[in-house]
Design an enzyme around this catalytic site. Sequence first.
Site: not given
Length: 267
Positions: A46-47, A85, A115, A117, A184
């Site tokens: 999502d970056s 993501d 993925k 978070e 991270e």
Amino acid sequence: MQKRKTVLDIQRMKAEGEKIAMLTAYDYPFARLMDLEGIDMVLVGDSVGPVVAGYDHTLPVTMDEMIYHCRAVARGLGQAFLVADMPFLSYQVDLREARLNAGRLVKEGCAQAVKLEGGEPVAEVIRTLVDMDIPVVGHIGLTPQSIHRMGGYKVQGKHDQQARQLMRDARAVQEAGAFAVVLEGIPAGLAGQITEALDIPTIGIGAGVDCDGQVLVIHDILGLCEKYSPRFVKRYADVASIIRQGVKEYIGDVKQGVFPGPEHSFS
């Protein structure tokens, strides 16, 4: 022709002590080039929001945007393992939404895994997705979707209480069924302890050399993000300068009437 890597290949790499190389990709050309060089894993992150779309952070990224970019990347891969993501609000609302959105990334986006978070708070979501046969990568430490709570992009786990919580988060992610976890923005020593404690591979980004693998944003390592480069990034090329020089020469040729020449024209 090499066959596509699987979850079992990634887990085997940890077992055999082979480091895992992972990069982000958001389109077909970049995906194809890194795949040809033998990258192990590719993350459609999502970056894409801040890196490609110019957003201030990852929070505005939508499911439709993720699926579009994931599909493009998937078409460029031949052997690398593809992870997508889950963007903000795609798994936090309820388990039904999480199942639907993860399923879309696999079905429509052609991802092999998703993925998400978080640690202990998302363990139930991870378990639910694994139960429907979707491989999951966890992500703990500095989680970009939590920047408002964290007060920005700050290193996590520097204090004992934070470090203990991150260890609990790592174990929770593993116990919920994740096959790997991204660490991270945490101290290198803590990342090493977590890596030692887990059976699943750890993929570090700003987490030191002792992780089982590393992931970086492709635009960062190629010098395409000129405004800001995190401390943990190593720049392997200055592609921005090459692009600017090429554009500058093109503009000059057009202005001077040099391009197109006879060799670029039809008769």
